[in-house]
Design a protein around this motif. Sequence first.
Motif, short mmCIF file in Angstrom:
data_model
loop_
_atom_site.label_atom_id
_atom_site.label_comp_id
_atom_site.label_asym_id
_atom_site.label_seq_id
_atom_site.Cartn_x
_atom_site.Cartn_y
_atom_site.Cartn_z
N CYS A 13 45.27 31.77 52.40
CA CYS A 13 45.50 31.34 53.78
C CYS A 13 44.89 29.96 54.01
O CYS A 13 43.81 29.65 53.49
CB CYS A 13 44.88 32.36 54.73
SG CYS A 13 45.23 32.02 56.46
N HIS A 29 42.65 37.10 60.29
CA HIS A 29 42.73 36.77 61.72
C HIS A 29 44.16 36.80 62.24
O HIS A 29 44.50 36.16 63.23
CB HIS A 29 42.13 35.39 62.01
CG HIS A 29 40.81 35.17 61.37
ND1 HIS A 29 40.64 34.39 60.25
CD2 HIS A 29 39.59 35.67 61.67
CE1 HIS A 29 39.36 34.40 59.88
NE2 HIS A 29 38.71 35.17 60.73
N CYS A 66 48.28 37.40 57.73
CA CYS A 66 46.98 37.30 57.06
C CYS A 66 46.09 38.48 57.48
O CYS A 66 46.05 38.83 58.66
CB CYS A 66 46.32 35.98 57.44
SG CYS A 66 44.69 35.78 56.69
N HIS A 92 43.73 28.93 56.83
CA HIS A 92 42.76 28.97 57.92
C HIS A 92 41.34 29.14 57.40
O HIS A 92 40.47 28.31 57.63
CB HIS A 92 43.12 30.09 58.90
CG HIS A 92 42.13 30.25 60.01
ND1 HIS A 92 41.52 31.44 60.28
CD2 HIS A 92 41.63 29.35 60.88
CE1 HIS A 92 40.69 31.27 61.30
NE2 HIS A 92 40.75 30.02 61.69
N ALA A 93 41.09 30.24 56.72
CA ALA A 93 39.79 30.45 56.08
C ALA A 93 40.12 30.93 54.69
O ALA A 93 41.04 30.42 54.09
CB ALA A 93 38.96 31.44 56.88
N GLY A 124 46.91 35.41 61.39
CA GLY A 124 47.84 34.29 61.31
C GLY A 124 49.05 34.71 60.50
O GLY A 124 48.97 35.59 59.65
S1 FES Z 1 41.93 33.43 57.17
FE1 FES Z 1 44.05 33.73 57.52
S2 FES Z 1 44.24 33.69 59.69
FE2 FES Z 1 42.13 33.28 59.32
#
Ligand code: FES
Length: 108
Positions: A48, A70, A67, A50-51, A72
């Motif tokens: 991902c 969170h 994901c 995002h993180a 996403g």
């Molecule tokens: S790690 Fe995938 S939405 Fe935050």
Amino acid sequence: MVDAAKWVRVAAVKQVGKGDMFAAEAGGKKIGVFHLEDDSWHAIENVCTHAYALLTDGWLDGDSVECPLHAGRFDVRTGKGLCAPIDEDVATFPVRIEGTDVLVGLPG
Ligand code: FES
């Protein structure tokens, strides 16, 4: 479709039913491979943007994957991030079925 420099076998076709996904590693990359209900195959970067989470640990719904961390979502056909908190798309890779094998194309 990109002319991949190198095709790598990641699975046998019969191992992956429609609506299934799996995590593969090839060329030092973590890749998510998706077999959709319309019998199309797609591959995207599995981490991902995002993180840190593997998208194949999440949920496949139609042609988007959610994901596990969170919620996403990404379009597995295009790698496009579909909702917050995603603000960066993931890379895509070409997929080819050759006989009984699933191959993913890696860039040169
Ligand atoms: S790690 Fe995938 S939405 Fe935050």
